[in-house]
Design a protein around this motif. Structure first.
Motif, PDB file in Angstrom:
ATOM      1  N   GLY A  81      38.437  94.747  74.815  1.00 18.17           N
ATOM      2  CA  GLY A  81      39.845  94.644  74.415  1.00 18.17           C
ATOM      3  C   GLY A  81      39.980  94.154  72.990  1.00 18.17           C
ATOM      4  N   ASP A  82      40.835  93.171  72.793  1.00 14.45           N
ATOM      5  CA  ASP A  82      40.998  92.531  71.486  1.00 14.45           C
ATOM      6  C   ASP A  82      40.265  91.192  71.536  1.00 14.45           C
ATOM      7  OD1 ASP A  82      42.953  92.456  68.884  1.00 14.45           O
ATOM      8  OD2 ASP A  82      42.565  90.449  69.689  1.00 14.45           O
ATOM      9  N   PRO A  83      39.525  90.860  70.465  1.00 16.64           N
ATOM     10  CA  PRO A  83      38.723  89.627  70.517  1.00 16.64           C
ATOM     11  C   PRO A  83      39.554  88.357  70.715  1.00 16.64           C
ATOM     12  CG  PRO A  83      38.177  90.939  68.560  1.00 16.64           C
ATOM     13  CD  PRO A  83      39.350  91.599  69.203  1.00 16.64           C
ATOM     14  N   PHE A  86      42.415  86.417  75.397  1.00 12.87           N
ATOM     15  CA  PHE A  86      41.587  85.930  76.502  1.00 12.87           C
ATOM     16  C   PHE A  86      40.123  86.332  76.341  1.00 12.87           C
ATOM     17  CE2 PHE A  86      45.698  86.089  79.076  1.00 12.87           C
ATOM     18  CZ  PHE A  86      45.930  84.733  78.895  1.00 12.87           C
ATOM     19  N   GLY A  87      39.622  86.263  75.135  1.00 13.94           N
ATOM     20  CA  GLY A  87      38.243  86.692  74.923  1.00 13.94           C
ATOM     21  C   GLY A  87      37.374  85.615  74.301  1.00 13.94           C
ATOM     22  N   ARG A  88      37.913  84.467  74.067  1.00 13.96           N
ATOM     23  CA  ARG A  88      37.213  83.364  73.411  1.00 13.96           C
ATOM     24  C   ARG A  88      36.757  83.722  71.996  1.00 13.96           C
ATOM     25  NH1 ARG A  88      33.944  79.931  77.916  1.00 13.96           N
ATOM     26  NH2 ARG A  88      34.188  78.379  76.308  1.00 13.96           N
ATOM     27  N   ALA A 187      48.576  96.604  90.794  1.00 16.29           N
ATOM     28  CA  ALA A 187      47.220  96.138  90.497  1.00 16.29           C
ATOM     29  C   ALA A 187      46.474  97.329  89.917  1.00 16.29           C
ATOM     30  CB  ALA A 187      46.548  95.643  91.772  1.00 16.29           C
ATOM     31  N   ILE A 188      45.864  97.131  88.757  1.00 17.87           N
ATOM     32  CA  ILE A 188      45.171  98.230  88.081  1.00 17.87           C
ATOM     33  C   ILE A 188      43.725  97.805  87.861  1.00 17.87           C
ATOM     34  CG2 ILE A 188      45.153  99.770  86.075  1.00 17.87           C
ATOM     35  CD1 ILE A 188      48.107  98.539  85.601  1.00 17.87           C
ATOM     36  N   ALA A 189      42.799  98.557  88.433  1.00 19.07           N
ATOM     37  CA  ALA A 189      41.381  98.229  88.278  1.00 19.07           C
ATOM     38  C   ALA A 189      40.715  99.281  87.403  1.00 19.07           C
ATOM     39  CB  ALA A 189      40.700  98.175  89.641  1.00 19.07           C
ATOM     40  N   SER A 190      39.804  98.848  86.549  1.00 22.79           N
ATOM     41  CA  SER A 190      39.059  99.747  85.654  1.00 22.79           C
ATOM     42  C   SER A 190      39.983 100.691  84.887  1.00 22.79           C
ATOM     43  CB  SER A 190      38.005 100.552  86.418  1.00 22.79           C
ATOM     44  OG  SER A 190      37.089  99.680  87.017  1.00 22.79           O
ATOM     45  N   GLY A 191      41.069 100.125  84.375  1.00 22.73           N
ATOM     46  CA  GLY A 191      42.045 100.921  83.632  1.00 22.73           C
ATOM     47  C   GLY A 191      41.425 101.657  82.457  1.00 22.73           C
ATOM     48  N   THR A 192      41.909 102.849  82.206  1.00 17.63           N
ATOM     49  CA  THR A 192      41.509 103.785  81.140  1.00 17.63           C
ATOM     50  C   THR A 192      40.174 104.480  81.421  1.00 17.63           C
ATOM     51  OG1 THR A 192      40.263 102.357  79.576  1.00 17.63           O
ATOM     52  CG2 THR A 192      42.683 102.358  79.362  1.00 17.63           C
TER      53      THR A 192
HETATM   54  C1  LIG Z   1      37.967  88.027  79.668  1.00 15.44           C
HETATM   55  S1  LIG Z   1      39.390  89.032  79.745  1.00 15.44           S
HETATM   56  C2  LIG Z   1      39.192  89.948  78.274  1.00 15.44           C
HETATM   57  C3  LIG Z   1      40.472  90.592  77.796  1.00 15.44           C
HETATM   58  C4  LIG Z   1      40.267  91.394  76.533  1.00 15.44           C
HETATM   59  N1  LIG Z   1      39.936  90.551  75.407  1.00 15.44           N
HETATM   60  C5  LIG Z   1      41.485  92.246  76.176  1.00 15.44           C
HETATM   61  O1  LIG Z   1      42.112  92.032  75.111  1.00 15.44           O
HETATM   62  O2  LIG Z   1      41.806  93.167  76.945  1.00 15.44           O
HETATM   63  C6  LIG Z   1      38.919  90.134  81.020  1.00 15.44           C
HETATM   64  C7  LIG Z   1      40.103  90.539  81.897  1.00 15.44           C
HETATM   65  O3  LIG Z   1      40.862  91.541  81.219  1.00 15.44           O
HETATM   66  C8  LIG Z   1      41.401  92.458  82.147  1.00 15.44           C
HETATM   67  N2  LIG Z   1      40.825  93.785  81.866  1.00 15.44           N
HETATM   68  C9  LIG Z   1      40.015  94.098  80.840  1.00 15.44           C
HETATM   69  N3  LIG Z   1      39.704  95.400  80.862  1.00 15.44           N
HETATM   70  C10 LIG Z   1      40.338  95.922  81.934  1.00 15.44           C
HETATM   71  C11 LIG Z   1      40.409  97.236  82.509  1.00 15.44           C
HETATM   72  N4  LIG Z   1      39.779  98.267  81.948  1.00 15.44           N
HETATM   73  N5  LIG Z   1      41.156  97.404  83.621  1.00 15.44           N
HETATM   74  C12 LIG Z   1      41.813  96.375  84.196  1.00 15.44           C
HETATM   75  N6  LIG Z   1      41.778  95.118  83.699  1.00 15.44           N
HETATM   76  C13 LIG Z   1      41.057  94.901  82.587  1.00 15.44           C
HETATM   77  C14 LIG Z   1      40.989  91.979  83.540  1.00 15.44           C
HETATM   78  O4  LIG Z   1      42.031  91.150  84.024  1.00 15.44           O
HETATM   79  C15 LIG Z   1      39.745  91.176  83.215  1.00 15.44           C
HETATM   80  O5  LIG Z   1      39.477  90.208  84.219  1.00 15.44           O
END
Ligand SMILES: C[S@@+](CC[C@H](N)C(=O)[O-])C[C@H]1O[C@@H](n2cnc3c(N)ncnc32)[C@H](O)[C@@H]1O
Length: 248
Positions: A81-83, A86-88, A187-192
């Motif tokens: 995602g973006d650093p 929620f990425g520390r 609820a969206i899992a493994s989005g994109t």
């Molecule tokens: C540690 S955070 C990192 C977020 C990341 N830095 C961002 O900007 O997207 C990880 C969380 O992001 C969400 N996430 C990241 N990628 C995802 C995806 N492809 N599908 C669904 N949730 C996702 C989930 O909630 C996952 O537990």
């Protein structure tokens, strides 16, 4: 600048930025997260030093970035995602700043809006939501969870990160503080990614309806979810949006 904190995007390897890919293809050291697409790791030069975040602690990662940066290596720290969401990434940037090193942040496409978008859910929509709140479902280091009393009163869209194991707690927390149990949720899992799964249901039912889904998972709560039926990718939204519609 020799250390670059690069956003890899939300999952689909095509969603990294051009700048991020350019840096990745030229790096000497690649330090990457677990969620980063394997295809992107292949983009680094074959002879680049590759370091996976796991099993290192955050402090060890910070020390590695400082160490390689100080030694003049071209370092890419590739984060999902973006650093800075929620990425520390902020902690890593602070460690570099405190060590007196220059660094560059290359923003990434965050799951925050990209994952809902790919599921047909605009996080803002005129008339439905003019505000978005992003929340981590994890407790803070002090052991505090989300402030459900405040969130239940917050207008607009709620987006919960790291929600997989907290779905029951989130729905209980929000409804106990007065949020309508019929509020649309997804609820969206493994989005994109090709394996993307989307389950939409009223808030009170979302935990049970999406019990089969796995991490990474994002939970979206709010009226915008009702658009997924019309805007979502065909056949990918298992929708039980209203009790009336889902009963026989
Ligand atoms: C540690 S955070 C990192 C977020 C990341 N830095 C961002 O900007 O997207 C990880 C969380 O992001 C969400 N996430 C990241 N990628 C995802 C995806 N492809 N599908 C669904 N949730 C996702 C989930 O909630 C996952 O537990």
């Amino acid at each position: 600048v020799s250390v670059h904190l690069v956003g890899a995007g939300p999952g689909d390897p095509g969603l990294i930025t051009t700048r991020g890919l350019e840096l990745l293809r030229a790096c000497e050291v690649l330090v990457h997260d677990r969620l980063v697409a394997p295809e992107l790791l292949e983009e680094a030069p074959a002879d680049a030093i590759r370091i996976a975040h796991e099993p290192h602690t955050q402090e060890e990662i910070n020390a590695l970035l400082v160490g390689y940066g100080r030694a003049g290596f071209d370092v890419v720290r590739l984060k999902g995602g973006d650093p800075f969401v929620f990425g520390r990434g902020g902690e890593e940037a602070l460690a570099l700043a405190e060590a007196g090193l220059d660094f560059e942040v290359v923003p990434g496409v965050s799951a925050l809006s990209a994952v809902p978008s790919a599921a047909g859910i605009p996080v803002t929509h005129r008339g439905l939501a003019s505000q978005v709140t992003i929340i981590t479902a994890h407790c803070s280091p002090a052991g505090r969870g989300p402030d459900y009393a405040a969130l239940a009163q917050t207008p607009g869209t709620l987006v919960f990160f790291m929600a997989r194991r907290a779905l029951g707690e989130i729905t209980a927390g929000l409804t106990a503080h007065g949020l309508d149990p019929e509020t649309p949720a997804a609820a969206i899992a493994s989005g994109t990614l090709p394996e993307q799964r989307v389950v939409a249901a009223p808030l009170a039912e979302i935990a049970a309806a999406s019990a089969e889904l796995e991490s990474p998972l994002l939970l979206v709560v709010g009226d915008v979810v009702s658009l997924a039926d019309r805007l979502g990718p065909n056949g990918r939204v298992a929708s039980v949006l209203s009790g009336a519609q889902s009963s026989p």
